[in-house]
Design an enzyme around this catalytic site. Structure first.
Site, PDB file in Angstrom:
ATOM      1  N   LYS A 169      17.720   6.362  67.748  1.00 11.80           N
ATOM      2  CA  LYS A 169      18.271   7.733  67.822  1.00 11.80           C
ATOM      3  C   LYS A 169      19.695   7.787  67.273  1.00 11.80           C
ATOM      4  CE  LYS A 169      20.193  10.531  71.609  1.00 11.80           C
ATOM      5  NZ  LYS A 169      21.493   9.848  71.721  1.00 11.80           N
ATOM      6  N   ASN A 170      20.562   6.924  67.763  1.00 15.83           N
ATOM      7  CA  ASN A 170      21.972   7.064  67.403  1.00 15.83           C
ATOM      8  C   ASN A 170      22.264   6.641  65.964  1.00 15.83           C
ATOM      9  OD1 ASN A 170      22.428   8.175  69.851  1.00 15.83           O
ATOM     10  ND2 ASN A 170      23.386   6.376  70.776  1.00 15.83           N
ATOM     11  N   ARG A 217      35.106  13.937  76.993  1.00 13.31           N
ATOM     12  CA  ARG A 217      34.669  13.257  75.763  1.00 13.31           C
ATOM     13  C   ARG A 217      35.527  13.739  74.592  1.00 13.31           C
ATOM     14  NH1 ARG A 217      28.155  12.603  75.540  1.00 13.31           N
ATOM     15  NH2 ARG A 217      28.771  11.022  74.028  1.00 13.31           N
ATOM     16  N   ASP A 264      24.667   2.898  77.745  1.00 19.15           N
ATOM     17  CA  ASP A 264      23.460   3.737  77.735  1.00 19.15           C
ATOM     18  C   ASP A 264      22.273   3.067  78.442  1.00 19.15           C
ATOM     19  OD1 ASP A 264      24.919   5.643  76.460  1.00 19.15           O
ATOM     20  OD2 ASP A 264      23.919   5.472  74.521  1.00 19.15           O
ATOM     21  N   ARG A 270      15.146  14.548  74.681  1.00 21.12           N
ATOM     22  CA  ARG A 270      16.165  14.519  73.623  1.00 21.12           C
ATOM     23  C   ARG A 270      16.144  13.173  72.911  1.00 21.12           C
ATOM     24  NH1 ARG A 270      21.855  14.811  75.530  1.00 21.12           N
ATOM     25  NH2 ARG A 270      21.915  13.832  73.497  1.00 21.12           N
ATOM     26  N   CYS A 287      25.644  14.961  76.373  1.00 23.41           N
ATOM     27  CA  CYS A 287      25.558  14.552  77.776  1.00 23.41           C
ATOM     28  C   CYS A 287      26.934  14.642  78.427  1.00 23.41           C
ATOM     29  CB  CYS A 287      25.053  13.112  77.880  1.00 23.41           C
ATOM     30  SG  CYS A 287      23.340  12.932  77.412  1.00 23.41           S
TER      31      CYS A 287
HETATM   32  C1  UD1 Z   1      28.010   7.249  71.467  1.00 21.66           C
HETATM   33  C2  UD1 Z   1      26.591   7.504  71.924  1.00 21.66           C
HETATM   34  C3  UD1 Z   1      26.525   7.495  73.443  1.00 21.66           C
HETATM   35  C4  UD1 Z   1      27.106   6.189  73.987  1.00 21.66           C
HETATM   36  C5  UD1 Z   1      28.486   5.924  73.404  1.00 21.66           C
HETATM   37  C6  UD1 Z   1      29.038   4.553  73.781  1.00 21.66           C
HETATM   38  C7  UD1 Z   1      25.789   8.904  70.123  1.00 21.66           C
HETATM   39  C8  UD1 Z   1      25.335  10.252  69.692  1.00 21.66           C
HETATM   40  N1  UD1 Z   1      26.177   8.791  71.389  1.00 21.66           N
HETATM   41  O1  UD1 Z   1      28.799   8.313  71.980  1.00 21.66           O
HETATM   42  O2  UD1 Z   1      25.174   7.634  73.824  1.00 21.66           O
HETATM   43  O3  UD1 Z   1      27.208   6.272  75.395  1.00 21.66           O
HETATM   44  O4  UD1 Z   1      28.454   5.985  71.972  1.00 21.66           O
HETATM   45  O5  UD1 Z   1      28.168   3.543  73.368  1.00 21.66           O
HETATM   46  O6  UD1 Z   1      25.774   7.965  69.358  1.00 21.66           O
HETATM   47  N2  UD1 Z   1      36.947   8.228  72.980  1.00 21.66           N
HETATM   48  C9  UD1 Z   1      38.235   8.728  72.892  1.00 21.66           C
HETATM   49  N3  UD1 Z   1      38.571   9.433  71.770  1.00 21.66           N
HETATM   50  C10 UD1 Z   1      37.692   9.663  70.755  1.00 21.66           C
HETATM   51  C11 UD1 Z   1      36.366   9.148  70.855  1.00 21.66           C
HETATM   52  C12 UD1 Z   1      36.022   8.442  71.985  1.00 21.66           C
HETATM   53  O7  UD1 Z   1      39.056   8.534  73.796  1.00 21.66           O
HETATM   54  O8  UD1 Z   1      38.060  10.315  69.771  1.00 21.66           O
HETATM   55  C13 UD1 Z   1      36.553   7.454  74.177  1.00 21.66           C
HETATM   56  C14 UD1 Z   1      35.454   8.132  74.987  1.00 21.66           C
HETATM   57  O9  UD1 Z   1      35.969   9.084  75.899  1.00 21.66           O
HETATM   58  C15 UD1 Z   1      34.805   6.951  75.656  1.00 21.66           C
HETATM   59  C16 UD1 Z   1      34.948   5.821  74.626  1.00 21.66           C
HETATM   60  O10 UD1 Z   1      35.977   6.238  73.740  1.00 21.66           O
HETATM   61  O11 UD1 Z   1      35.523   6.609  76.804  1.00 21.66           O
HETATM   62  C17 UD1 Z   1      33.697   5.535  73.824  1.00 21.66           C
HETATM   63  O12 UD1 Z   1      33.226   6.716  73.221  1.00 21.66           O
HETATM   64  P1  UD1 Z   1      32.380   6.710  71.869  1.00 21.66           P
HETATM   65  O13 UD1 Z   1      32.011   5.318  71.525  1.00 21.66           O
HETATM   66  O14 UD1 Z   1      33.110   7.516  70.863  1.00 21.66           O
HETATM   67  O15 UD1 Z   1      31.087   7.516  72.290  1.00 21.66           O
HETATM   68  P2  UD1 Z   1      30.265   8.549  71.420  1.00 21.66           P
HETATM   69  O16 UD1 Z   1      30.307   8.157  69.987  1.00 21.66           O
HETATM   70  O17 UD1 Z   1      30.630   9.953  71.780  1.00 21.66           O
END
Ligand code: UD1
Length: 431
Positions: free
Chosen positions: A22-23, A122, A305, A397, A117
């Site tokens: 998915k991701n 986020r 996850d 989803r 989610c």
């Molecule tokens: C993706 C996955 C999600 C998974 C996560 C971590 C998708 C669509 N979703 O989410 O299922 O749980 O990776 O493996 O691929 N952060 C910041 N600033 C930013 C971006 C992130 O502070 O600009 C923080 C977030 O709050 C979190 C951490 O970094 O604490 C990791 O987030 P991130 O790896 O970016 O998650 P997603 O890409 O949103």
């Protein structure tokens, strides 16, 4: 709203084929915007989030032809818009990949704030920091992210947190920026390597994906290609944990065992048998397993996850386990549902202390989010009696045909249509 009803106590036997990741798909689909030409993509999971992604791409002007339910031909040559409206963006987190992909394609993107989610705050500050390092001007107006640049230029980016989304989003823009981009403290998840492989097949020059330093030399044009998406690490892990919790002997096929090592290691620690083959793993369990501690970490650590699903297993393991969540602030909402089933879990900040109980009891519960919903299914498979799970659209989803796959393994799980929806449909027919 439909429900799943799971009657526990059936052991799982046989084999299950894992769908595409998915991701990875959610980044690769918008990445087709970078190609001048058609892309054929195979092993796309047939899930709601992918359908939402296709809707956004179609709305921008892409032509998408289904070759079979998991293979699509995507032609983005006639894109007429750079705007992803709120109604579409808010349905999923991954809509933010359209910022990077549209910036890379045309130097302009207007994407409403993404949804997804709810694990707490986020932010997307690291994505924005990355785009700005490439010379883009980024502002947020009325919850719409507007990014523009006359010419993207390669730059150096050090991420303050390891972010999957920010790493992939910046890759999408940087492949078309002039000169060299260096991303440091990059995420290393398998889907990052998959996106890099796809971009390279389209003519990009991305090196180092899968390590914490990614170097991207921008190219002027990219072309269409044929690509097959990697298997889904989290879907595979979910079936592995389901087999351990319900007991039985299951072959999980079409996987990359290396991607599953952190999950396999924890299952072995609990006392399950895990055997690795070239492209499958076998998980067998007999009787009650024992406690273990789990701490979520960026890849190659234990994936966040998989945290709710593993906690559902630990709820019935012998002894006290501690699950520590280090990625998200609020990823224990599902614990309330497990408590309704008789689990003994205490949440203290970002840790859950799980005292294993001999068995869970079926109860009405809900899927708080995608993986929390998967955890409810696992709990239900192992519980005594029937578990009714609400809000299953959240599970759908991200899991292709979960009902069919579990039924084929011998689970007693069925979908029940809720009477109010039935009557709503009848009303519609009458009109
Ligand atoms: C993706 C996955 C999600 C998974 C996560 C971590 C998708 C669509 N979703 O989410 O299922 O749980 O990776 O493996 O691929 N952060 C910041 N600033 C930013 C971006 C992130 O502070 O600009 C923080 C977030 O709050 C979190 C951490 O970094 O604490 C990791 O987030 P991130 O790896 O970016 O998650 P997603 O890409 O949103």
């Amino acid at each position: 709203m439909d429900k799943f009803v799971v009657v526990g106590g059936k052991r799982l036997y046989g084999s299950v084929d894992i769908s595409g990741a998915k991701n990875a798909a959610l980044a690769i689909i918008p990445a087709t915007l970078l190609a001048a030409g058609k892309c054929r993509i195979d092993n796309i999971p047939d899930i709601r989030d992918v359908r939402l992604m296709f809707n956004i791409l179609r709305n921008l002007g892409a032509e998408i032809k289904m070759l079979n339910p998991n293979s699509f031909e995507i032609d983005t040559s006639a894109i007429r818009s750079q705007v992803v409206p709120d109604a579409m963006a808010k349905k999923m987190r991954a809509s933010y990949y359209f910022i990077g992909a549209l910036l890379g394609r045309s130097g302009n993107a207007e994407v409403a704030m993404p949804g997804g989610c709810n694990f707490g705050v986020r932010p997307i500050d690291q994505h924005i920091k990355g785009f700005e390092a490439l010379g883009a001007h980024v502002r947020t107006e009325n919850a719409v992210i507007k990014a523009s640049s006359a010419e993207l230029l390669g730059g150096s980016i050090y991420f303050d947190v390891v972010s999957v989304g920010a790493t992939m989003n910046v890759m999408l823009a940087a492949v078309r920026a002039k000169g060299l981009t260096i991303i440091e403290n990059a995420a290393k998840e398998p889907h990052i390597v998959d996106l890099a492989n796809f971009l390279n097949l389209m003519g990009a020059d991305v090196r180092g994906a899968g390590t914490d330093t990614i170097k991207i030399r921008g190219v002027e044009t990219m072309h269409g290609c044929d690509y097959s998406i990697i298997p889904d690490q989290i879907e595979a892990g979910t079936y592995m944990v389901a087999a351990a919790a319900a007991g039985g002997d299951v072959a999980i096929r079409n996987v990359i065992p290396k991607h599953l090592e952190s999950i396999s290691a924890k299952l072995v620690e609990c006392g399950a048998t895990v055997e690795e083959f070239a492209d499958s793993v076998r998980v067998a369990a007999d009787g009650r397993l024992t406690k273990c501690n789990v701490k979520t970490m960026p890849h190659p650590g234990f994936p966040t996850d998989m945290q709710p699903q593993f906690a559902a297993l630990l709820a019935i393991c012998e002894g006290t386990s501690i699950v520590s969540e280090s990625i998200w602030d609020n990823r224990f909402r599902y614990v309330e549902q497990l408590l309704r089933m008789g689990a003994s879990i205490q949440v203290e900040g970002k840790a859950a202390i799980i005292e294993g109980v001999p068995y869970l009891k079926g109860a009405p519960v809900r899927a708080d989010d995608l993986r929390a919903g998967a955890a409810m299914i696992i709990a239900g498979l192992a519980a005594r009696g029937a578990t009714e799970i609400e809000d299953i659209h959240l599970i759908e989803r991200g899991y292709e045909n979960i009902l069919g796959k579990l039924t084929a393994l011998g689970a007693d799980i069925r979908r029940v249509e809720m009477p109010d929806e039935e009557s709503a449909k009848e009303d519609k027919k009458a009109i």
